[in-house]
Design a protein around this motif. Structure first.
Motif, PDB file in Angstrom:
ATOM      1  N   PRO A 178     -22.552  -6.419  10.620  1.00  0.00           N
ATOM      2  CA  PRO A 178     -22.126  -7.847  10.591  1.00  0.00           C
ATOM      3  C   PRO A 178     -22.259  -8.465   9.131  1.00  0.00           C
ATOM      4  O   PRO A 178     -21.793  -9.390   8.777  1.00  0.00           O
ATOM      5  N   GLN A 179     -23.359  -7.758   8.445  1.00  0.00           N
ATOM      6  CA  GLN A 179     -23.665  -8.499   6.992  1.00  0.00           C
ATOM      7  C   GLN A 179     -22.834  -8.214   5.929  1.00  0.00           C
ATOM      8  O   GLN A 179     -22.809  -8.886   4.975  1.00  0.00           O
ATOM      9  N   TYR A 180     -21.966  -6.904   6.170  1.00  0.00           N
ATOM     10  CA  TYR A 180     -21.193  -6.678   5.133  1.00  0.00           C
ATOM     11  C   TYR A 180     -19.851  -7.577   5.047  1.00  0.00           C
ATOM     12  O   TYR A 180     -19.180  -8.010   6.079  1.00  0.00           O
ATOM     13  N   LEU A 181     -19.226  -7.784   3.781  1.00  0.00           N
ATOM     14  CA  LEU A 181     -18.384  -8.890   3.773  1.00  0.00           C
ATOM     15  C   LEU A 181     -17.128  -8.318   4.295  1.00  0.00           C
ATOM     16  O   LEU A 181     -16.988  -6.832   3.973  1.00  0.00           O
ATOM     17  N   LYS A 182     -15.992  -8.587   4.797  1.00  0.00           N
ATOM     18  CA  LYS A 182     -14.705  -7.969   5.084  1.00  0.00           C
ATOM     19  C   LYS A 182     -13.671  -8.572   4.276  1.00  0.00           C
ATOM     20  O   LYS A 182     -13.462  -9.596   4.228  1.00  0.00           O
ATOM     21  N   PRO A 183     -12.863  -7.746   3.790  1.00  0.00           N
ATOM     22  CA  PRO A 183     -11.856  -8.392   2.989  1.00  0.00           C
ATOM     23  C   PRO A 183     -10.682  -8.623   3.582  1.00  0.00           C
ATOM     24  O   PRO A 183     -10.618  -7.984   4.889  1.00  0.00           O
ATOM     25  N   ALA A 184      -9.663  -9.389   3.049  1.00  0.00           N
ATOM     26  CA  ALA A 184      -8.462  -9.438   3.950  1.00  0.00           C
ATOM     27  C   ALA A 184      -7.445  -8.192   3.487  1.00  0.00           C
ATOM     28  O   ALA A 184      -7.787  -7.497   2.376  1.00  0.00           O
ATOM     29  N   PHE A 185      -6.702  -7.760   4.552  1.00  0.00           N
ATOM     30  CA  PHE A 185      -5.900  -6.641   4.237  1.00  0.00           C
ATOM     31  C   PHE A 185      -4.559  -7.092   4.124  1.00  0.00           C
ATOM     32  O   PHE A 185      -4.008  -7.766   4.971  1.00  0.00           O
ATOM     33  N   THR A 186      -3.659  -6.563   3.240  1.00  0.00           N
ATOM     34  CA  THR A 186      -2.412  -7.125   2.859  1.00  0.00           C
ATOM     35  C   THR A 186      -1.636  -5.651   2.733  1.00  0.00           C
ATOM     36  O   THR A 186      -1.928  -4.682   2.827  1.00  0.00           O
ATOM     37  N   VAL A 187      -0.074  -5.885   3.002  1.00  0.00           N
ATOM     38  CA  VAL A 187       0.847  -4.776   2.446  1.00  0.00           C
ATOM     39  C   VAL A 187       1.622  -5.171   1.441  1.00  0.00           C
ATOM     40  O   VAL A 187       2.088  -6.295   1.450  1.00  0.00           O
ATOM     41  N   ASP A 188       2.205  -4.410   0.427  1.00  0.00           N
ATOM     42  CA  ASP A 188       3.206  -4.591  -0.455  1.00  0.00           C
ATOM     43  C   ASP A 188       4.296  -3.432  -0.419  1.00  0.00           C
ATOM     44  O   ASP A 188       3.735  -2.341  -0.070  1.00  0.00           O
ATOM     45  N   ASN A 189       5.328  -3.650  -0.771  1.00  0.00           N
ATOM     46  CA  ASN A 189       6.494  -2.900  -0.881  1.00  0.00           C
ATOM     47  C   ASN A 189       7.203  -2.794  -2.141  1.00  0.00           C
ATOM     48  O   ASN A 189       7.534  -3.709  -2.615  1.00  0.00           O
ATOM     49  N   LEU A 190       7.245  -1.613  -2.500  1.00  0.00           N
ATOM     50  CA  LEU A 190       7.855  -0.998  -3.643  1.00  0.00           C
ATOM     51  C   LEU A 190       9.264  -0.476  -3.509  1.00  0.00           C
ATOM     52  O   LEU A 190       9.204   0.788  -3.152  1.00  0.00           O
ATOM     53  N   ILE A 191      10.132  -1.353  -3.862  1.00  0.00           N
ATOM     54  CA  ILE A 191      11.685  -0.693  -3.311  1.00  0.00           C
ATOM     55  C   ILE A 191      12.531  -0.487  -4.507  1.00  0.00           C
ATOM     56  O   ILE A 191      12.772  -1.403  -5.409  1.00  0.00           O
ATOM     57  N   PHE A 192      12.913   0.829  -4.436  1.00  0.00           N
ATOM     58  CA  PHE A 192      13.902   1.037  -5.575  1.00  0.00           C
ATOM     59  C   PHE A 192      15.245   1.239  -4.787  1.00  0.00           C
ATOM     60  O   PHE A 192      15.424   1.847  -3.753  1.00  0.00           O
TER      61      PHE A 192
ATOM     62  N   ARG B  24      -7.579 -15.961  -4.006  1.00  0.00           N
ATOM     63  CA  ARG B  24      -8.086 -16.665  -2.694  1.00  0.00           C
ATOM     64  C   ARG B  24      -9.321 -15.852  -2.234  1.00  0.00           C
ATOM     65  O   ARG B  24     -10.025 -16.238  -1.231  1.00  0.00           O
ATOM     66  N   GLY B  25      -9.663 -14.666  -2.636  1.00  0.00           N
ATOM     67  CA  GLY B  25     -10.763 -13.682  -2.335  1.00  0.00           C
ATOM     68  C   GLY B  25     -10.495 -12.216  -2.155  1.00  0.00           C
ATOM     69  O   GLY B  25      -9.544 -12.119  -2.673  1.00  0.00           O
ATOM     70  N   TRP B  26     -11.494 -11.512  -1.765  1.00  0.00           N
ATOM     71  CA  TRP B  26     -11.343  -9.982  -1.733  1.00  0.00           C
ATOM     72  C   TRP B  26     -10.152  -9.655  -0.790  1.00  0.00           C
ATOM     73  O   TRP B  26     -10.078 -10.013   0.523  1.00  0.00           O
ATOM     74  N   THR B  27      -9.274  -9.211  -1.499  1.00  0.00           N
ATOM     75  CA  THR B  27      -8.012  -8.500  -0.715  1.00  0.00           C
ATOM     76  C   THR B  27      -7.673  -7.176  -1.137  1.00  0.00           C
ATOM     77  O   THR B  27      -7.526  -6.957  -2.311  1.00  0.00           O
ATOM     78  N   ILE B  28      -7.534  -6.466  -0.297  1.00  0.00           N
ATOM     79  CA  ILE B  28      -7.111  -4.954  -0.396  1.00  0.00           C
ATOM     80  C   ILE B  28      -5.788  -4.650   0.329  1.00  0.00           C
ATOM     81  O   ILE B  28      -5.311  -5.258   1.197  1.00  0.00           O
TER      82      ILE B  28
ATOM     83  N   GLU C  27      11.363   3.511   7.698  1.00  0.00           N
ATOM     84  CA  GLU C  27      10.144   4.449   7.172  1.00  0.00           C
ATOM     85  C   GLU C  27       9.769   3.955   5.949  1.00  0.00           C
ATOM     86  O   GLU C  27      10.597   3.503   5.161  1.00  0.00           O
ATOM     87  N   VAL C  28       8.502   4.001   5.598  1.00  0.00           N
ATOM     88  CA  VAL C  28       7.913   3.875   4.447  1.00  0.00           C
ATOM     89  C   VAL C  28       6.937   4.826   4.118  1.00  0.00           C
ATOM     90  O   VAL C  28       6.296   5.585   5.021  1.00  0.00           O
ATOM     91  N   SER C  29       6.448   5.018   2.576  1.00  0.00           N
ATOM     92  CA  SER C  29       5.721   5.904   2.300  1.00  0.00           C
ATOM     93  C   SER C  29       4.551   5.314   1.475  1.00  0.00           C
ATOM     94  O   SER C  29       4.867   4.808   0.677  1.00  0.00           O
ATOM     95  N   LEU C  30       3.279   5.916   1.600  1.00  0.00           N
ATOM     96  CA  LEU C  30       2.243   5.285   1.080  1.00  0.00           C
ATOM     97  C   LEU C  30       2.138   5.626  -0.355  1.00  0.00           C
ATOM     98  O   LEU C  30       2.398   6.795  -0.681  1.00  0.00           O
ATOM     99  N   LEU C  31       2.283   4.443  -1.149  1.00  0.00           N
ATOM    100  CA  LEU C  31       2.052   4.758  -2.464  1.00  0.00           C
ATOM    101  C   LEU C  31       0.531   4.713  -3.019  1.00  0.00           C
ATOM    102  O   LEU C  31       0.137   5.786  -3.801  1.00  0.00           O
ATOM    103  N   GLY C  32      -0.267   4.033  -2.442  1.00  0.00           N
ATOM    104  CA  GLY C  32      -1.851   3.645  -3.118  1.00  0.00           C
ATOM    105  C   GLY C  32      -2.139   2.540  -2.420  1.00  0.00           C
ATOM    106  O   GLY C  32      -1.442   1.753  -1.729  1.00  0.00           O
ATOM    107  N   VAL C  33      -3.493   2.323  -2.759  1.00  0.00           N
ATOM    108  CA  VAL C  33      -4.316   1.302  -2.090  1.00  0.00           C
ATOM    109  C   VAL C  33      -4.790   0.593  -3.290  1.00  0.00           C
ATOM    110  O   VAL C  33      -5.510   1.360  -4.076  1.00  0.00           O
ATOM    111  N   TYR C  34      -4.941  -0.566  -3.328  1.00  0.00           N
ATOM    112  CA  TYR C  34      -5.312  -1.429  -4.607  1.00  0.00           C
ATOM    113  C   TYR C  34      -6.229  -2.461  -4.032  1.00  0.00           C
ATOM    114  O   TYR C  34      -5.895  -3.061  -3.095  1.00  0.00           O
TER     115      TYR C  34
END
Length: 166
Positions: free
Chosen positions: A16-30, A99-103, A84-91
């Protein structure tokens, strides 16, 4: 100690002492045509980065599957539906979101045809941006072509210019 007792003990320790990041998704559409490559972008309706361009995406709801979140956010912001989507990477650089720590998990999709777009949810506008041979975004396509001589990276929210570049 059984597992239930161990989990009770564990949750009282460091976790519980560890900070928790917000988690988002983004889409790179070609969209690839015979003469050009386009990237789907939105113009942000709200702060932070209001008025700047971004990849379609947003926050993952509590308990939501991240792939389903990526598909949901794409549809909510642009009207584009995919299965369907394919994972490109995690940033997750610490300064990617003011706004704060976001992955963010970034997904990539290649469409075979240009889809009709509409701006919804957090997007004020949606665009197909044409990518030139030098991988610099010069113009976006809506009802008519427009061009910009500005540094395209300064037009983007978060780290989205970096994601597109990579």
């Amino acid at each position: 100690m059984n597992e239930e007792e161990w989990l009770s003990w564990y949750k009282k320790q460091e976790l519980p002492q560890y900070l928790k990041p917000a988690f988002t998704v983004d889409n790179l559409i070609f969209n690839v045509t015979s003469d050009a490559v386009y990237i789907l972008l939105v113009k942000r309706k709200n702060h932070p980065f209001k008025g700047r361009f971004a990849l379609p995406g947003g926050f993952v709801n509590e308990g939501e599957n991240i792939i389903k979140a990526a598909i949901r956010e794409l549809k909510e912001e642009t009207g584009v539906e995919v299965q369907e989507v394919s994972l490109l990477g995690v940033y997750g650089d610490k300064n990617r979101d003011p706004r704060g720590w976001t992955i963010s998990a970034v997904y990539i999709i290649v469409l075979q045809q240009m889809k009709t777009l509409y701006a919804g949810d957090d997007a004020s506008e949606t665009f197909w941006y044409r990518v030139d041979k030098d991988k610099v975004l010069y113009q976006y396509v809506t009802s008519k072509e427009r061009s910009s001589t500005e540094n395209w990276e300064s037009l983007f929210a978060f780290d989205h210019a970096q994601i597109i570049h990579e």
